[in-house]
Design an enzyme around this catalytic site. Structure first.
Site, short mmCIF file in Angstrom:
data_model
loop_
_atom_site.label_atom_id
_atom_site.label_comp_id
_atom_site.label_asym_id
_atom_site.label_seq_id
_atom_site.Cartn_x
_atom_site.Cartn_y
_atom_site.Cartn_z
N SER A 14 0.41 -0.58 0.04
CA SER A 14 0.14 -0.25 -0.09
C SER A 14 1.15 1.24 0.02
O SER A 14 1.51 1.28 0.83
CB SER A 14 -0.80 0.06 1.33
N ASN A 17 1.80 3.89 3.29
CA ASN A 17 1.89 3.41 4.73
C ASN A 17 3.17 2.93 5.45
O ASN A 17 4.14 2.43 4.43
CB ASN A 17 1.33 1.93 3.53
N TYR A 155 -11.11 3.67 -5.15
CA TYR A 155 -10.38 2.97 -4.53
C TYR A 155 -10.63 1.89 -4.61
O TYR A 155 -10.13 0.87 -4.76
CB TYR A 155 -9.44 3.88 -3.85
N ASP A 158 -11.70 -0.09 -8.10
CA ASP A 158 -10.38 -0.02 -8.49
C ASP A 158 -9.30 -1.39 -7.99
O ASP A 158 -8.91 -2.47 -8.53
CB ASP A 158 -9.71 0.91 -8.50
N GLU A 159 -9.44 -1.88 -6.67
CA GLU A 159 -8.82 -2.64 -6.12
C GLU A 159 -9.40 -3.69 -5.96
O GLU A 159 -9.00 -5.09 -6.04
CB GLU A 159 -8.06 -2.58 -4.33
#
Length: 216
Positions: A14, A17, A155, A158-159
């Protein structure tokens, strides 16, 4: 699963992070190499821009910051590979943003959006997870604004296809996507409370160096 070394581990990374240092990644690669035939890396790439724009970063600046962070993460991966002596199965990290416009990925993404529109439980979970991510980002940037949750949930849209079909994305017969923590949306899908399903050849594991492999 890991003991037979018949599958492929995909380490999810990620952006923005601090956990994903070269040292942590090196340990993850070594941990995976002991349990799987190959180790790979999955990174969101430019899709993480929605997290920035939803928390007040102007679009142009968000694009620059995402590119910079992606480059930084790739350097960390390269450093970790040097430390661990591991080679990635695909040779280099895979970026979700590179596959976002493919027909199969778009089809799965549309299914996620349809679920969001028609399933209140899924919609609430996506918004809650997105709000938590935005609040974490705002704490880091010390900005006091109300996040744009409708932008932030993109997000997840998309993931999610990479989560449900990681083996297909990497063109492996079977694969496990590994991450240092559980993913709440993934747990919801596994609960059967949505029409979304994970490909039977794709699985999810929690990467924990101190415990035995955790497989949901």
């Amino acid at each position: 699963m890991g003991e037979s070394k018949q599958e492929h581990l995909i380490v999810g990374v990620s952006p923005f992070n601090p956990r994903f240092t070269p040292e942590w990644l090196s340990s993850a690669f070594q941990w995976g190499a002991e349990r799987f035939n190959t180790v790979d890396v999955l990174h969101p790439g430019e899709i993480s821009m929605s997290l920035l724009t939803s928390t007040g970063t102007p679009l142009g600046r968000a694009k620059r910051k995402v590119r910079q962070q992606c480059n930084r993460d790739m350097r960390n991966v390269e450093h970790a590979l040097e430390i661990s002596g591991i080679k990635l199965g695909r040779g280099k990290p895979v970026l979700i943003s590179d596959y976002l416009q493919t027909q199969s990925y778009q089809c799965r993404r549309r299914s996620v959006i349809a679920e969001f529109q028609n399933n209140q439980i899924f919609q609430d979970a996506c918004r809650a997870m997105s709000r938590a991510a935005c609040q974490s980002r705002l704490r880091v940037t010390n900005v006091n604004i109300e996040p744009d949750i409708e932008t932030a949930v993109k997000y997840i849209f998309d993931e999610l296809p990479a989560y449900t079909h990681c083996s297909d994305l990497f063109e492996y017969e079977t694969a496990a996507l590994g991450y240092p923590t559980e993913w709440p949306i993934g747990k919801l899908i596994e609960s059967g409370l949505t029409s979304l399903e994970r490909d039977p050849n794709s699985s999810f594991i929690v990467i924990d160096f101190e415990k035995e492999l955790i497989d949901d």
